[in-house]
Design a protein around this motif. Structure first.
Motif, PDB file in Angstrom:
ATOM      1  N   UNK A  11       0.855  -1.184   0.000  1.00 58.82           N
ATOM      2  CA  UNK A  11       0.000   0.000   0.000  1.00 58.82           C
ATOM      3  C   UNK A  11       0.892   1.236   0.000  1.00 58.82           C
ATOM      4  N   UNK A  12       0.463   2.283  -0.694  1.00 58.02           N
ATOM      5  CA  UNK A  12       1.285   3.484  -0.820  1.00 58.02           C
ATOM      6  C   UNK A  12       1.491   4.114   0.558  1.00 58.02           C
ATOM      7  N   UNK A  13       2.732   4.242   1.024  1.00 54.21           N
ATOM      8  CA  UNK A  13       2.972   4.887   2.317  1.00 54.21           C
ATOM      9  C   UNK A  13       2.813   6.397   2.194  1.00 54.21           C
ATOM     10  N   UNK A  14       2.467   7.046   3.313  1.00 53.13           N
ATOM     11  CA  UNK A  14       2.246   8.480   3.249  1.00 53.13           C
ATOM     12  C   UNK A  14       2.426   9.100   4.631  1.00 53.13           C
ATOM     13  N   UNK A  15       2.721  10.402   4.617  1.00 53.15           N
ATOM     14  CA  UNK A  15       2.687  11.221   5.817  1.00 53.15           C
ATOM     15  C   UNK A  15       1.291  11.807   5.921  1.00 53.15           C
ATOM     16  N   UNK A  16       0.731  11.796   7.123  1.00 59.74           N
ATOM     17  CA  UNK A  16      -0.646  12.258   7.307  1.00 59.74           C
ATOM     18  C   UNK A  16      -0.711  13.231   8.475  1.00 59.74           C
ATOM     19  N   UNK A  17      -1.339  14.366   8.250  1.00 60.78           N
ATOM     20  CA  UNK A  17      -1.575  15.340   9.316  1.00 60.78           C
ATOM     21  C   UNK A  17      -3.061  15.663   9.333  1.00 60.78           C
ATOM     22  N   UNK A  18      -3.709  15.400  10.485  1.00 59.36           N
ATOM     23  CA  UNK A  18      -5.162  15.538  10.578  1.00 59.36           C
ATOM     24  C   UNK A  18      -5.544  16.710  11.477  1.00 59.36           C
ATOM     25  N   UNK A  19      -6.688  17.338  11.191  1.00 57.81           N
ATOM     26  CA  UNK A  19      -7.197  18.368  12.100  1.00 57.81           C
ATOM     27  C   UNK A  19      -7.517  17.777  13.471  1.00 57.81           C
ATOM     28  N   UNK A  20      -7.541  18.630  14.475  1.00 60.59           N
ATOM     29  CA  UNK A  20      -7.879  18.155  15.814  1.00 60.59           C
ATOM     30  C   UNK A  20      -9.346  17.765  15.921  1.00 60.59           C
ATOM     31  N   UNK A  21     -10.194  18.368  15.103  1.00 56.16           N
ATOM     32  CA  UNK A  21     -11.626  18.074  15.140  1.00 56.16           C
ATOM     33  C   UNK A  21     -11.901  16.734  14.461  1.00 56.16           C
ATOM     34  N   UNK A  22     -13.002  16.086  14.808  1.00 59.78           N
ATOM     35  CA  UNK A  22     -13.334  14.809  14.175  1.00 59.78           C
ATOM     36  C   UNK A  22     -13.834  15.012  12.749  1.00 59.78           C
ATOM     37  N   UNK A  23     -13.785  13.971  11.921  1.00 57.67           N
ATOM     38  CA  UNK A  23     -14.333  14.069  10.567  1.00 57.67           C
ATOM     39  C   UNK A  23     -15.857  14.176  10.629  1.00 57.67           C
ATOM     40  N   UNK A  24     -16.453  14.610   9.508  1.00 56.58           N
ATOM     41  CA  UNK A  24     -15.822  14.835   8.194  1.00 56.58           C
ATOM     42  C   UNK A  24     -15.147  16.196   8.101  1.00 56.58           C
ATOM     43  N   UNK A  25     -14.077  16.250   7.335  1.00 55.02           N
ATOM     44  CA  UNK A  25     -13.391  17.479   6.967  1.00 55.02           C
ATOM     45  C   UNK A  25     -12.972  17.358   5.515  1.00 55.02           C
ATOM     46  N   UNK A  26     -12.592  18.459   4.890  1.00 50.90           N
ATOM     47  CA  UNK A  26     -12.025  18.365   3.542  1.00 50.90           C
ATOM     48  C   UNK A  26     -10.611  17.797   3.619  1.00 50.90           C
ATOM     49  N   UNK A  27     -10.178  17.159   2.554  1.00 54.23           N
ATOM     50  CA  UNK A  27      -8.834  16.586   2.509  1.00 54.23           C
ATOM     51  C   UNK A  27      -8.027  17.151   1.360  1.00 54.23           C
ATOM     52  N   UNK A  28      -6.716  17.082   1.495  1.00 54.69           N
ATOM     53  CA  UNK A  28      -5.809  17.522   0.438  1.00 54.69           C
ATOM     54  C   UNK A  28      -4.668  16.523   0.312  1.00 54.69           C
ATOM     55  N   UNK A  29      -4.425  16.055  -0.907  1.00 50.59           N
ATOM     56  CA  UNK A  29      -3.229  15.260  -1.199  1.00 50.59           C
ATOM     57  C   UNK A  29      -2.132  16.232  -1.621  1.00 50.59           C
ATOM     58  N   UNK A  30      -1.007  16.168  -0.944  1.00 53.40           N
ATOM     59  CA  UNK A  30       0.122  17.064  -1.189  1.00 53.40           C
ATOM     60  C   UNK A  30       1.225  16.253  -1.866  1.00 53.40           C
ATOM     61  N   UNK A  31       1.505  16.556  -3.128  1.00 58.02           N
ATOM     62  CA  UNK A  31       2.419  15.730  -3.918  1.00 58.02           C
ATOM     63  C   UNK A  31       3.826  16.326  -3.862  1.00 58.02           C
ATOM     64  N   UNK A  32       4.788  15.481  -3.578  1.00 58.53           N
ATOM     65  CA  UNK A  32       6.144  15.912  -3.266  1.00 58.53           C
ATOM     66  C   UNK A  32       6.923  16.418  -4.478  1.00 58.53           C
ATOM     67  N   UNK A  33       7.974  17.174  -4.185  1.00 54.51           N
ATOM     68  CA  UNK A  33       8.936  17.584  -5.198  1.00 54.51           C
ATOM     69  C   UNK A  33       9.827  16.401  -5.576  1.00 54.51           C
ATOM     70  N   UNK A  34      10.659  16.613  -6.580  1.00 54.97           N
ATOM     71  CA  UNK A  34      11.564  15.559  -7.018  1.00 54.97           C
ATOM     72  C   UNK A  34      12.532  15.119  -5.938  1.00 54.97           C
ATOM     73  N   UNK A  35      12.821  16.006  -4.994  1.00 59.91           N
ATOM     74  CA  UNK A  35      13.756  15.659  -3.917  1.00 59.91           C
ATOM     75  C   UNK A  35      13.105  14.815  -2.824  1.00 59.91           C
ATOM     76  N   UNK A  36      11.810  14.576  -2.954  1.00 60.12           N
ATOM     77  CA  UNK A  36      11.157  13.652  -2.029  1.00 60.12           C
ATOM     78  C   UNK A  36      10.351  14.344  -0.945  1.00 60.12           C
ATOM     79  N   UNK A  37      10.099  13.609   0.119  1.00 54.41           N
ATOM     80  CA  UNK A  37       9.321  14.124   1.250  1.00 54.41           C
ATOM     81  C   UNK A  37      10.228  14.978   2.130  1.00 54.41           C
ATOM     82  N   UNK A  38      10.263  16.246   1.844  1.00 50.53           N
ATOM     83  CA  UNK A  38      11.141  17.176   2.555  1.00 50.53           C
ATOM     84  C   UNK A  38      10.449  17.724   3.798  1.00 50.53           C
ATOM     85  N   UNK A  39      11.218  18.269   4.746  1.00 47.12           N
ATOM     86  CA  UNK A  39      10.591  18.923   5.898  1.00 47.12           C
ATOM     87  C   UNK A  39       9.623  20.025   5.486  1.00 47.12           C
TER      88      UNK A  39
END
Length: 215
Positions: A11-39
């Motif tokens: 399964x595709x691994x990912x970094x996930x940051x969630x709001x403090x409130x419970x769902x439902x919320x809107x979501x966003x997929x953030x696609x990395x630069x060529x250098x990868x998952x940077x800070x």
């Protein structure tokens, strides 16, 4: 150069940051630069979560053993648009499973190109906001969702003529910061342009707010 490991299907691994409130919320997929998952990319996810979005950044280099800055140039050359799109499709579905009622996509440099690809190839996203995708001008299409693109007019990797072609094709859907260069959103780097980045972040939130927040 470090060793590159090719992995079997997972399964595709990912970094996930969630709001403090419970769902439902809107979501966003953030696609990395060529250098990868940077800070910087992870900070974008955390900032989006602070604004009420479930933000997920997939590791598109998982097939090659995962994010590794020592060999990111090699991974960049090996990653195909088809595999990147497939990973985005999978992660969009995962964000919806986590509780997102709507899902947008954004990305930077290579990630901007793949965010645009998602928009024009029918990936199930409700809005797309690519940043300085270097090959967008070579793959122009019609977007299946609301689209807003960001570029620096002084980008050393994207000619102003290419940006003009994108502006012509997507009238009213392109923001250009004429004095900014490539990577102007990359805080903590020499490329960072505070004025452009601040305005782009405001516009990004307004755009996602208009198209991802329901009710």
């Amino acid at each position: 150069m470090g060793t590159v490991f090719f992995m079997s299907e997972i399964a595709v691994p990912y970094f996930c940051s969630l709001p403090a409130s419970p769902p439902p919320w809107p979501g966003v997929v953030v696609v990395m630069e060529g250098m990868g998952l940077t800070p910087q990319l992870l900070r974008v996810c955390e900032r989006l979560a602070g604004e009420g979005y479930a933000a997920v950044a997939p590791d598109l280099y998982w097939r090659f053993g995962g994010n590794n800055p020592d060999v990111s140039d090699q991974h960049f050359r090996q990653l195909t648009p088809e595999d990147a799109r497939s990973d985005i499709v999978d992660v969009v579905a995962r964000v919806r499973e986590l509780g997102a009622a709507t899902v947008g996509v954004t990305g930077f440099c290579m990630g901007g190109t793949f965010a645009y690809l998602a928009a024009v190839s029918g990936v199930d996203v409700d809005a797309a906001a690519p940043f300085y995708g270097a090959t967008i001008a070579q793959m122009l299409g019609e977007s299946y969702c609301p689209l807003l693109m960001f570029f620096g007019g002084n980008d050393q990797h994207i000619s102003r003529d290419d940006i003009a072609e994108i502006e012509k094709h997507h009238l009213g859907q392109v923001v250009v910061y004429e004095n900014a260069g490539h990577g102007f959103m990359r805080d903590g780097s020499d490329a960072y342009d505070e004025e452009a980045a601040t305005d782009a972040w405001r516009r990004l939130l307004e755009f996602f707010g208009a198209h991802l927040r329901v009710g």
